[in-house]
Design an enzyme around this catalytic site. Structure first.
Site, PDB file in Angstrom:
ATOM      1  N   HIS A 253       0.529  -0.944  -0.452  1.00 20.66           N
ATOM      2  CA  HIS A 253      -0.174  -0.424   0.355  1.00 20.66           C
ATOM      3  C   HIS A 253       1.360   1.245  -0.022  1.00 20.66           C
ATOM      4  O   HIS A 253       1.450   0.894   0.652  1.00 20.66           O
ATOM      5  CB  HIS A 253      -1.181  -0.045   0.934  1.00 20.66           C
ATOM      6  CG  HIS A 253      -1.711   1.246   1.081  1.00 20.66           C
ATOM      7  ND1 HIS A 253      -3.427   1.035   0.148  1.00 20.66           N
ATOM      8  CD2 HIS A 253      -2.513   2.363   1.142  1.00 20.66           C
ATOM      9  CE1 HIS A 253      -3.484   1.864   0.341  1.00 20.66           C
ATOM     10  NE2 HIS A 253      -2.493   3.211   1.190  1.00 20.66           N
ATOM     11  N   ALA A 254       0.513   1.796  -0.815  1.00 15.83           N
ATOM     12  CA  ALA A 254       1.369   2.867  -1.184  1.00 15.83           C
ATOM     13  C   ALA A 254       1.982   4.372   0.427  1.00 15.83           C
ATOM     14  O   ALA A 254       0.721   4.650   1.084  1.00 15.83           O
ATOM     15  CB  ALA A 254       0.856   4.174  -2.252  1.00 15.83           C
TER      16      ALA A 254
ATOM     17  N   HIS B  38       0.216  11.581  -6.089  1.00 17.35           N
ATOM     18  CA  HIS B  38      -0.088  11.471  -4.553  1.00 17.35           C
ATOM     19  C   HIS B  38       0.927  11.989  -3.463  1.00 17.35           C
ATOM     20  O   HIS B  38       0.586  12.799  -2.835  1.00 17.35           O
ATOM     21  CB  HIS B  38      -1.514  10.697  -4.427  1.00 17.35           C
ATOM     22  CG  HIS B  38      -1.591  10.420  -3.111  1.00 17.35           C
ATOM     23  ND1 HIS B  38      -3.036  11.034  -3.212  1.00 17.35           N
ATOM     24  CD2 HIS B  38      -1.116   9.961  -2.042  1.00 17.35           C
ATOM     25  CE1 HIS B  38      -3.321  10.770  -1.431  1.00 17.35           C
ATOM     26  NE2 HIS B  38      -2.236  10.030  -1.050  1.00 17.35           N
ATOM     27  N   GLU B  39       1.411  10.848  -3.282  1.00 12.18           N
ATOM     28  CA  GLU B  39       2.747  10.564  -3.086  1.00 12.18           C
ATOM     29  C   GLU B  39       3.744  11.609  -2.939  1.00 12.18           C
ATOM     30  O   GLU B  39       4.186  11.678  -1.564  1.00 12.18           O
ATOM     31  CB  GLU B  39       3.434   9.344  -2.680  1.00 12.18           C
ATOM     32  CG  GLU B  39       2.647   8.106  -2.971  1.00 12.18           C
ATOM     33  CD  GLU B  39       1.588   8.058  -1.975  1.00 12.18           C
ATOM     34  OE1 GLU B  39       2.537   8.490  -0.458  1.00 12.18           O
ATOM     35  OE2 GLU B  39       0.477   7.265  -1.578  1.00 12.18           O
TER      36      GLU B  39
ATOM     37  N   HIS C  22       2.589  14.351  -0.467  1.00 12.25           N
ATOM     38  CA  HIS C  22       3.284  14.039   0.893  1.00 12.25           C
ATOM     39  C   HIS C  22       4.511  14.596   0.887  1.00 12.25           C
ATOM     40  O   HIS C  22       5.156  15.408   1.787  1.00 12.25           O
ATOM     41  CB  HIS C  22       2.927  12.790   1.298  1.00 12.25           C
ATOM     42  CG  HIS C  22       1.046  12.364   1.631  1.00 12.25           C
ATOM     43  ND1 HIS C  22       0.670  12.920   1.890  1.00 12.25           N
ATOM     44  CD2 HIS C  22       0.588  11.033   1.303  1.00 12.25           C
ATOM     45  CE1 HIS C  22      -0.886  12.476   1.885  1.00 12.25           C
ATOM     46  NE2 HIS C  22      -0.998  10.851   1.449  1.00 12.25           N
TER      47      HIS C  22
ATOM     48  N   GLU D 122      -3.405  15.079   2.466  1.00 10.14           N
ATOM     49  CA  GLU D 122      -4.108  14.646   1.050  1.00 10.14           C
ATOM     50  C   GLU D 122      -4.026  14.838   0.182  1.00 10.14           C
ATOM     51  O   GLU D 122      -4.360  14.304  -0.866  1.00 10.14           O
ATOM     52  CB  GLU D 122      -4.775  13.216   1.422  1.00 10.14           C
ATOM     53  CG  GLU D 122      -5.228  12.026   2.973  1.00 10.14           C
ATOM     54  CD  GLU D 122      -3.510  11.431   2.416  1.00 10.14           C
ATOM     55  OE1 GLU D 122      -3.518  11.079   1.646  1.00 10.14           O
ATOM     56  OE2 GLU D 122      -3.565  10.774   3.695  1.00 10.14           O
TER      57      GLU D 122
ATOM     58  N   HIS E  85      -6.429   0.450   5.661  1.00  4.71           N
ATOM     59  CA  HIS E  85      -6.519   1.280   6.400  1.00  4.71           C
ATOM     60  C   HIS E  85      -7.443   1.128   7.410  1.00  4.71           C
ATOM     61  O   HIS E  85      -7.006   0.930   8.726  1.00  4.71           O
ATOM     62  CB  HIS E  85      -7.248   2.606   5.987  1.00  4.71           C
ATOM     63  CG  HIS E  85      -6.453   3.004   4.901  1.00  4.71           C
ATOM     64  ND1 HIS E  85      -6.576   3.379   3.251  1.00  4.71           N
ATOM     65  CD2 HIS E  85      -5.869   4.261   5.120  1.00  4.71           C
ATOM     66  CE1 HIS E  85      -5.648   3.517   2.686  1.00  4.71           C
ATOM     67  NE2 HIS E  85      -5.400   4.605   3.343  1.00  4.71           N
TER      68      HIS E  85
ATOM     69  N   TYR F 121      -9.928  11.576   4.026  1.00  5.34           N
ATOM     70  CA  TYR F 121      -9.815  10.903   2.595  1.00  5.34           C
ATOM     71  C   TYR F 121     -10.680  11.955   1.513  1.00  5.34           C
ATOM     72  O   TYR F 121     -10.672  11.953   0.654  1.00  5.34           O
ATOM     73  CB  TYR F 121      -9.325   9.872   2.091  1.00  5.34           C
ATOM     74  CG  TYR F 121      -8.021   9.302   1.915  1.00  5.34           C
ATOM     75  CD1 TYR F 121      -6.838   9.347   1.190  1.00  5.34           C
ATOM     76  CD2 TYR F 121      -7.696   8.169   3.158  1.00  5.34           C
ATOM     77  CE1 TYR F 121      -5.913   8.614   2.027  1.00  5.34           C
ATOM     78  CE2 TYR F 121      -6.859   7.764   3.087  1.00  5.34           C
ATOM     79  CZ  TYR F 121      -5.826   7.432   3.249  1.00  5.34           C
ATOM     80  OH  TYR F 121      -4.591   7.560   3.266  1.00  5.34           O
TER      81      TYR F 121
HETATM   82  O1  X8Z Z   1      -4.454   5.179   0.704  1.00  4.94           O
HETATM   83  C1  X8Z Z   1      -4.207   6.166  -0.171  1.00  4.94           C
HETATM   84  C2  X8Z Z   1      -2.579   6.683  -0.396  1.00  4.94           C
HETATM   85  C3  X8Z Z   1      -1.554   6.598   0.879  1.00  4.94           C
HETATM   86  S1  X8Z Z   1      -2.206   8.362   2.166  1.00  4.94           S
HETATM   87  C4  X8Z Z   1      -1.944   6.093  -1.803  1.00  4.94           C
HETATM   88  N1  X8Z Z   1      -5.106   6.250  -0.358  1.00  4.94           N
HETATM   89  C5  X8Z Z   1      -6.533   5.803  -0.252  1.00  4.94           C
HETATM   90  C6  X8Z Z   1      -6.619   4.786  -1.052  1.00  4.94           C
HETATM   91  O2  X8Z Z   1      -5.886   4.249  -1.567  1.00  4.94           O
HETATM   92  O3  X8Z Z   1      -7.663   4.004  -0.447  1.00  4.94           O
HETATM   93  C7  X8Z Z   1      -5.210   7.711  -1.361  1.00  4.94           C
HETATM   94  C8  X8Z Z   1      -6.528   7.590  -1.555  1.00  4.94           C
HETATM   95  C9  X8Z Z   1      -7.120   6.901  -0.724  1.00  4.94           C
HETATM   96 ZN    ZN Z   2      -1.772   9.855   1.238  1.00  6.95          ZN
END
Ligand code: X8Z
Ligand code: ZN
Length: 664
Positions: free
Chosen positions: A385-386, A415-416, A419, A443, A544, A554
């Site tokens: 997960h990024a 996106h990354e 941050h 975010e 998450h 988000y």
């Molecule tokens: O978790 C993330 C990022 C890292 S903060 C990749 N996002 C959420 C997800 O993947 O569920 C970005 C959009 C929503």
């Molecule tokens: Zn993020």
């Protein structure tokens, strides 16, 4: 730290405190027991000392977390859990020490810092050391289970196992109903064994929250918005009310198209809901992969970014192959493939960096390129997960991804880096202020740039061909953005609706899965094609939840990023409809953005928002302005359709059959 906030609960990235973006929480604490407060220390001196101690502890916690996320095994997990435990014990000690300054005169900065310290931990630490130890152990274990999860089929030699990335590939590319169902169910099975751990986890973080004076962990999460917990909850309802009609139109259109593709019976589930396994995404949070089904005007010019990235990857593979002529065995070929993946992932990242640099921001430091995890290693499990990391608050920034050549990963890199640039911009602030203005700001940075990736920009970097100037092309471009952004909105809301209920006890462990699907039905209009009873733990299939990253950030980001985008377009002197604006290369926009990033959490977010946009409220007006042409078009398309869905019709697991009455 991971993507969530750092320790203190602030934000995502940075430090342990819970700073910023995508990170986890570091754990301060140096060697040995937390230091005691010196006699006669003033509040301002106390805050200065905590900042210094925090900065000193932070790199050790980050390093342990980085290792356990990029090299999952029992040893790395043990060290990460221990580091986190020490940090959280130190945090408790700081909070305890802060009590003696309550009601005393101090600078507004110190008062804010102490407040941020108290609300900063996404994982509030219980005071009881045994409970704290248990909490950090469970948290590390759940994240490891997610990262190393596999869905296996077959027995013995014939057994085949797939991890999340491969199962996501199926949803992205296959249009076979059963194959998608198998991949979706397979991944969701991985979360089953997390259920018991999660129940205990909830008890422990609630204990931590109560120890800090909050009713439960959810209330503590809602305390990080410079307004009361009840007010931010009401704000999310208000914002959702603004965008819900747009989502409902998109939902209606998607259902109609799915029914045309899979047949009326299979294209929806009871109550006119969208089948969870057919949306091209494991969690139905981004429908962009369904372009082949949902493109409004397939002949009005291509926006096939994934296709272009795949060809770029193939070229890289051929080039690597050409470097090593001669006989090659399977191991050599696998290495060539890995080298090509890395080269293509770096190219994608350089492209993203170029956008930020075009705004006048600095290039990423050399150490970023050396230490980042760009692709999935072949020899070990990692958390794919990024996330974006600030390892030391002094320039050692990294991202951790398993990049593949597709559009979703391409935009995720932007996106990354949002941050990462936030970290770099606020690194000069005192550590406690090294967080986003609120976590939704963190975010929204990279996503604001993503909004500026117009068809024109994509064409300029060679990822799409010549673009038509037609109504059809405009609707295509809007649909592309809506499938990523509008489809996300109810998902962004429902995850924490579930967790807030779990934390406050209104959702009990024996109803975890039912409550999850009730919320999916209510907000997203999505339902599983087969019953999902309490033998499953479907929330655990979303990073998450086992990773304990708050999610309201988000949702807020998906509203705020349109406000930021509009403000930067104004700064760049853009004239014309909002959706046409790209501020690529515009230094005025860049300066305005950087000024905002540099403020971190040093002042209430309302002030920071005002400096950028002129207003102090989050508002979905810019979302609606942006998507006005699409919303009109969707209304026309949906005319005559019975839109909407009946959440109460969600398929429920069959009730247990009563035992047959005894005979005779
Ligand atoms: O978790 C993330 C990022 C890292 S903060 C990749 N996002 C959420 C997800 O993947 O569920 C970005 C959009 C929503
Ligand atoms: Zn993020």
């Amino acid at each position: 730290m991971k993507p969530v906030r750092a320790l203190l609960a602030l934000g995502i990235a940075a430090a342990v405190i819970g700073l910023g973006g995508c990170k986890k929480e570091p754990t301060p604490a140096g060697a040995g027991a937390p230091a005691a407060a010196p006699e006669g220390e003033t509040a301002d001196q106390f805050v200065a000392r905590v900042n210094a101690e925090y900065k000193k502890l932070y790199p050790e916690v980050s390093a342990a977390q980085w290792l356990s996320s990029t090299y999952i095994n029992d040893d790395s997990q043990l060290l990460a859990a221990k580091a986190n435990e020490r940090y959280l014990a130190q945090l408790n000690s700081w909070i305890e020490q802060a009590r003696k300054f309550e009601g005393q005169k101090m600078s507004p900065e110190s008062a804010r810092a102490i407040h941020l310290l108290k609300i900063g931990a996404a994982m509030p630490p219980p005071k009881d050391p045994a409970k704290l130890e248990e909490l950090t152990r469970i948290a590390t274990k759940m994240e490891g289970m997610y990262g190393s999860g596999r869905y296996c089929k077959g027995e013995g030699e014939a057994q085949q196992c797939r991890q999340l990335g491969e199962l996501e590939d199926v949803l992205r590319s296959s249009r076979d109903y059963d194959e998608q169902l198998d991949a979706w169910q397979g991944w969701h099975g991985v979360a089953k064994p997390m259920r018991q751990d999660y129940v205990r986890f909830v008890e422990l973080v609630n204990q931590g929250a109560r120890d800090l004076g909050f009713a439960d962990a959810g209330e503590m999460w809602r305390s990080g918005y410079d307004m009361s917990p009840a007010e931010i909850a009401a704000e999310t309802d208000r914002l959702w009310g603004q965008v819900k009609p747009l989502y409902e139109q998109l939902h209606c259109y998607a259902r109609t198209r799915l029914e045309a593709k899979y047949g009326v019976e299979r294209g929806h589930v009871a109550g006119n809901m969208l089948p969870a396994h057919l949306m091209g995404n494991m969690w139905q949070q981004d429908w962009g992969n369904l372009w082949d089904i949902l493109a409004p005007y397939p002949d009005a010019g291509s926006l096939d970014v994934t296709g272009a990235l795949e060809s770029q990857y193939r070229r890289s593979f051929d080039a690597q192959l050409a470097k090593q002529p001669g006989q090659r065995g399977p191991a050599d070929l696998a290495q060539v493939e890995q080298d090509a993946k890395l080269a293509s992932a770096k190219l994608m990242t350089e492209r993203a960096q170029d956008f930020y640099v075009s705004l006048g921001m600095p290039k990423l430091p050399e150490s970023y390129w050396q230490k980042t995890q760009f692709i999935k290693p072949r020899d070990r499990d990692v958390v794919c997960h990024a996330s974006a990391w600030d390892m030391n608050m002094a320039g050692d920034v990294r991202t951790k991804m398993c990049i593949k050549p597709n559009e979703e990963d391409f935009t995720t890199i932007y996106h990354e880096l949002g941050h990462v640039y936030y970290y770099l911009a606020y690194n000069k602030l005192p550590p406690i202020f090294q967080q986003g203005a609120h976590d939704g700001f963190h975010e929204a940075i990279g996503d604001t740039i993503v909004l500026a990736m117009t068809p024109k920009y994509l064409q300029s970097i060679g990822l799409v061909g010549d673009q038509q100037q037609s109504r059809e092309a405009l609707i295509n471009a809007q649909m592309r953005m809506a499938l990523a952004k509008v489809s996300f909105l109810p998902f962004g809301l429902m995850i924490d609706r579930w967790r807030w209920g779990v934390f406050d006890g209104s959702i009990k462990p024996d109803q975890y899965n039912k409550a999850w699907w009730d919320l999916k039905a209510k907000y997203q209009g999505v339902a599983p094609a087969t019953p999902r009873g309490e033998e499953f733990f479907d929330p655990g299939a979303k990073y998450h939840v086992p990773g304990n990253t708050p999610y309201t950030r988000y949702f807020l980001s998906h509203i705020l990023q349109f406000q930021f985008y509009k403000a930067l377009c104004d700064a760049a002197g853009h004239q014309g409809p909002l959706y046409e604006c790209s501020f690529y290369g515009n230094k005025e926009a860049g300066q305005k953005f950087w000024a905002m990033l540099s403020k971190g959490a040093s002042q209430p977010w309302q002030q920071t928002l005002k400096e950028l946009t002129g207003g102090e409220k989050m508002d979905a007006g810019a979302v609606l302005e942006y998507f006005a042409p699409l919303q009109d078009w969707l209304r026309q398309q949906n005319e005559g359709q019975a839109c909407g869905w009946q959440a109460s019709a969600a398929a429920q697991p069959a009730a247990p059959q009563p035992a047959a009455p005894a005979q005779g």
